[in-house]
Design a protein around this motif. Structure first.
Motif, PDB file in Angstrom:
ATOM      1  N   THR A  31      -5.341   4.656 -90.127  1.00 56.73           N
ATOM      2  CA  THR A  31      -4.251   5.365 -90.806  1.00 56.73           C
ATOM      3  C   THR A  31      -4.103   4.947 -92.261  1.00 56.73           C
ATOM      4  O   THR A  31      -3.394   5.609 -93.016  1.00 56.73           O
ATOM      5  CB  THR A  31      -2.921   5.157 -90.060  1.00 56.73           C
ATOM      6  OG1 THR A  31      -2.772   3.753 -89.782  1.00 56.73           O
ATOM      7  CG2 THR A  31      -2.895   5.939 -88.759  1.00 56.73           C
ATOM      8  N   VAL A  32      -4.792   3.892 -92.667  1.00 55.55           N
ATOM      9  CA  VAL A  32      -4.806   3.505 -94.077  1.00 55.55           C
ATOM     10  C   VAL A  32      -5.318   4.691 -94.913  1.00 55.55           C
ATOM     11  O   VAL A  32      -4.894   4.889 -96.050  1.00 55.55           O
ATOM     12  CB  VAL A  32      -5.663   2.228 -94.307  1.00 55.55           C
ATOM     13  CG1 VAL A  32      -7.121   2.470 -93.989  1.00 55.55           C
ATOM     14  CG2 VAL A  32      -5.501   1.714 -95.720  1.00 55.55           C
ATOM     15  N   LYS A  33      -6.195   5.504 -94.308  1.00 51.53           N
ATOM     16  CA  LYS A  33      -6.779   6.655 -95.010  1.00 51.53           C
ATOM     17  C   LYS A  33      -5.757   7.750 -95.304  1.00 51.53           C
ATOM     18  O   LYS A  33      -6.034   8.667 -96.070  1.00 51.53           O
ATOM     19  CB  LYS A  33      -7.942   7.222 -94.197  1.00 51.53           C
ATOM     20  CG  LYS A  33      -9.103   6.245 -94.062  1.00 51.53           C
ATOM     21  CD  LYS A  33     -10.173   6.786 -93.140  1.00 51.53           C
ATOM     22  CE  LYS A  33     -11.277   5.766 -92.935  1.00 51.53           C
ATOM     23  NZ  LYS A  33     -12.157   6.133 -91.840  1.00 51.53           N
ATOM     24  N   MET A  34      -4.573   7.665 -94.696  1.00 48.97           N
ATOM     25  CA  MET A  34      -3.530   8.675 -94.952  1.00 48.97           C
ATOM     26  C   MET A  34      -2.774   8.384 -96.259  1.00 48.97           C
ATOM     27  O   MET A  34      -1.959   9.186 -96.691  1.00 48.97           O
ATOM     28  CB  MET A  34      -2.561   8.748 -93.770  1.00 48.97           C
ATOM     29  CG  MET A  34      -3.214   9.317 -92.519  1.00 48.97           C
ATOM     30  SD  MET A  34      -2.064   9.535 -91.150  1.00 48.97           S
ATOM     31  CE  MET A  34      -1.091  10.924 -91.752  1.00 48.97           C
ATOM     32  N   ASN A  35      -3.060   7.235 -96.849  1.00 47.83           N
ATOM     33  CA  ASN A  35      -2.442   6.854 -98.132  1.00 47.83           C
ATOM     34  C   ASN A  35      -0.920   6.956 -98.139  1.00 47.83           C
ATOM     35  O   ASN A  35      -0.324   7.369 -99.131  1.00 47.83           O
ATOM     36  CB  ASN A  35      -3.041   7.677 -99.284  1.00 47.83           C
ATOM     37  CG  ASN A  35      -4.491   7.326 -99.512  1.00 47.83           C
ATOM     38  OD1 ASN A  35      -4.846   6.148 -99.522  1.00 47.83           O
ATOM     39  ND2 ASN A  35      -5.333   8.325 -99.668  1.00 47.83           N
ATOM     40  N   GLY A  36      -0.309   6.618 -97.016  1.00 47.41           N
ATOM     41  CA  GLY A  36       1.149   6.597 -96.955  1.00 47.41           C
ATOM     42  C   GLY A  36       1.783   7.920 -96.582  1.00 47.41           C
ATOM     43  O   GLY A  36       2.990   7.984 -96.350  1.00 47.41           O
ATOM     44  N   GLU A  37       0.989   8.986 -96.513  1.00 46.60           N
ATOM     45  CA  GLU A  37       1.546  10.295 -96.177  1.00 46.60           C
ATOM     46  C   GLU A  37       2.035  10.289 -94.727  1.00 46.60           C
ATOM     47  O   GLU A  37       1.305   9.938 -93.812  1.00 46.60           O
ATOM     48  CB  GLU A  37       0.487  11.376 -96.373  1.00 46.60           C
ATOM     49  CG  GLU A  37       1.091  12.751 -96.452  1.00 46.60           C
ATOM     50  CD  GLU A  37       0.078  13.804 -96.862  1.00 46.60           C
ATOM     51  OE1 GLU A  37       0.123  14.873 -96.257  1.00 46.60           O
ATOM     52  OE2 GLU A  37      -0.726  13.531 -97.775  1.00 46.60           O
ATOM     53  N   GLY A  38       3.297  10.637 -94.539  1.00 40.52           N
ATOM     54  CA  GLY A  38       3.892  10.635 -93.206  1.00 40.52           C
ATOM     55  C   GLY A  38       4.535   9.302 -92.841  1.00 40.52           C
ATOM     56  O   GLY A  38       5.102   9.163 -91.762  1.00 40.52           O
ATOM     57  N   PHE A  39       4.464   8.321 -93.726  1.00 49.87           N
ATOM     58  CA  PHE A  39       5.035   7.002 -93.479  1.00 49.87           C
ATOM     59  C   PHE A  39       6.169   6.722 -94.466  1.00 49.87           C
ATOM     60  O   PHE A  39       6.100   7.126 -95.623  1.00 49.87           O
ATOM     61  CB  PHE A  39       3.981   5.899 -93.670  1.00 49.87           C
ATOM     62  CG  PHE A  39       2.904   5.906 -92.625  1.00 49.87           C
ATOM     63  CD1 PHE A  39       2.959   5.056 -91.537  1.00 49.87           C
ATOM     64  CD2 PHE A  39       1.817   6.769 -92.728  1.00 49.87           C
ATOM     65  CE1 PHE A  39       1.961   5.060 -90.576  1.00 49.87           C
ATOM     66  CE2 PHE A  39       0.805   6.788 -91.780  1.00 49.87           C
ATOM     67  CZ  PHE A  39       0.885   5.925 -90.697  1.00 49.87           C
ATOM     68  N   GLU A  40       7.183   6.017 -93.996  1.00 43.43           N
ATOM     69  CA  GLU A  40       8.283   5.608 -94.875  1.00 43.43           C
ATOM     70  C   GLU A  40       8.633   4.153 -94.562  1.00 43.43           C
ATOM     71  O   GLU A  40       8.828   3.789 -93.398  1.00 43.43           O
ATOM     72  CB  GLU A  40       9.505   6.496 -94.629  1.00 43.43           C
ATOM     73  CG  GLU A  40      10.672   6.192 -95.555  1.00 43.43           C
ATOM     74  CD  GLU A  40      11.892   7.069 -95.281  1.00 43.43           C
ATOM     75  OE1 GLU A  40      12.939   6.766 -95.866  1.00 43.43           O
ATOM     76  OE2 GLU A  40      11.801   8.000 -94.478  1.00 43.43           O
ATOM     77  N   GLY A  41       8.686   3.339 -95.603  1.00 49.42           N
ATOM     78  CA  GLY A  41       9.016   1.925 -95.430  1.00 49.42           C
ATOM     79  C   GLY A  41      10.507   1.694 -95.584  1.00 49.42           C
ATOM     80  O   GLY A  41      11.164   2.356 -96.389  1.00 49.42           O
ATOM     81  N   HIS A  42      11.037   0.768 -94.805  1.00 56.00           N
ATOM     82  CA  HIS A  42      12.462   0.439 -94.870  1.00 56.00           C
ATOM     83  C   HIS A  42      12.711  -1.023 -95.239  1.00 56.00           C
ATOM     84  O   HIS A  42      13.852  -1.456 -95.309  1.00 56.00           O
ATOM     85  CB  HIS A  42      13.142   0.770 -93.538  1.00 56.00           C
ATOM     86  CG  HIS A  42      13.032   2.227 -93.184  1.00 56.00           C
ATOM     87  ND1 HIS A  42      13.801   3.189 -93.777  1.00 56.00           N
ATOM     88  CD2 HIS A  42      12.198   2.867 -92.331  1.00 56.00           C
ATOM     89  CE1 HIS A  42      13.467   4.373 -93.291  1.00 56.00           C
ATOM     90  NE2 HIS A  42      12.495   4.206 -92.417  1.00 56.00           N
ATOM     91  N   VAL A  43      11.620  -1.779 -95.424  1.00 57.65           N
ATOM     92  CA  VAL A  43      11.720  -3.189 -95.811  1.00 57.65           C
ATOM     93  C   VAL A  43      10.675  -3.475 -96.877  1.00 57.65           C
ATOM     94  O   VAL A  43       9.775  -2.676 -97.104  1.00 57.65           O
ATOM     95  CB  VAL A  43      11.501  -4.138 -94.601  1.00 57.65           C
ATOM     96  CG1 VAL A  43      12.634  -4.039 -93.595  1.00 57.65           C
ATOM     97  CG2 VAL A  43      10.156  -3.868 -93.930  1.00 57.65           C
ATOM     98  N   LYS A  44      10.817  -4.642 -97.505  1.00 60.69           N
ATOM     99  CA  LYS A  44       9.827  -5.077 -98.490  1.00 60.69           C
ATOM    100  C   LYS A  44       9.543  -6.556 -98.277  1.00 60.69           C
ATOM    101  O   LYS A  44      10.288  -7.252 -97.572  1.00 60.69           O
ATOM    102  CB  LYS A  44      10.319  -4.800 -99.915  1.00 60.69           C
ATOM    103  CG  LYS A  44      11.593  -5.513-100.293  1.00 60.69           C
ATOM    104  CD  LYS A  44      12.087  -5.067-101.668  1.00 60.69           C
ATOM    105  CE  LYS A  44      13.312  -5.787-102.129  1.00 60.69           C
ATOM    106  NZ  LYS A  44      14.384  -6.015-101.186  1.00 60.69           N
ATOM    107  N   ALA A  45       8.472  -7.036 -98.872  1.00 57.28           N
ATOM    108  CA  ALA A  45       8.094  -8.444 -98.743  1.00 57.28           C
ATOM    109  C   ALA A  45       9.267  -9.331 -99.150  1.00 57.28           C
ATOM    110  O   ALA A  45       9.950  -9.061-100.135  1.00 57.28           O
ATOM    111  CB  ALA A  45       6.881  -8.741 -99.607  1.00 57.28           C
TER     112      ALA A  45
END
Length: 161
Positions: free
Chosen positions: A87-101
């Protein structure tokens, strides 16, 4: 009075990162995970696109493509949650982050949301491995697989040496 005689339990339980079916890591169709190259763990075939913290700890990294997140639990286990395969190949499309480092999280906090239908439509497997990357630091890492789970249900046991 005799508390010193009681052996403190050194076993920690991690919750399912998502609702779905918990399966053996050996069922993941990618040798990096199934051969435990990155560490022992468990996988969940998610039934919904919400990924939660499996334990209390600190976020180590959220990948730029939002397909994976790492964290260190309060007792030192280095956890990697990898949503889907390739899924790395999706380049973030369809994903949403809610936290950070650097964020401190509690078990059950929402980490990521993912459009599972978009991932499937792009031709990727949605199985979500959760690994203990520092498996060698522990006496045992055992999966509790082969069952339907809701997010947070116990799926992985980590026993200190």
């Amino acid at each position: 009075m005799f508390d010193f005689l009681k052996k403190k339990s050194k076993k920690h339980l991690l919750g399912a990162p998502a609702a779905g079916k918990a399966v053996s890591i050996k069922e993941v169709n990618d040798p990096t995970f199934s051969e435990e190259i990155l560490g022992k763990g468990v996988a969940v075939i998610p039934s919904e696109g919400k990924i939660y913290a499996p334990a209390d700890g600190e976020i180590g990294m959220v990948f730029d493509t939002l397909h994976a997140v790492s964290m260190t639990t309060d007792y030192g286990a280095e956890v990697l949650i990898h949503v889907g395969l390739d899924t790395v190949k999706m380049n973030g499309e369809g994903f949403e982050g809610h936290v950070k480092a650097g964020d401190k999280v509690k078990k059950g906090d929402l980490l990521l949301t993912v459009d599972l239908e978009k991932v499937k439509a792009a031709g990727y497997d949605i199985i979500t491995p959760m690994l203990i990357c520092n498996t060698g630091d522990y006496a045992a890492v055992e999966a509790m697989a082969g069952k339907e789970v809701t997010a947070g249900d116990d799926v992985l046991s980590v026993e200190e040496k």
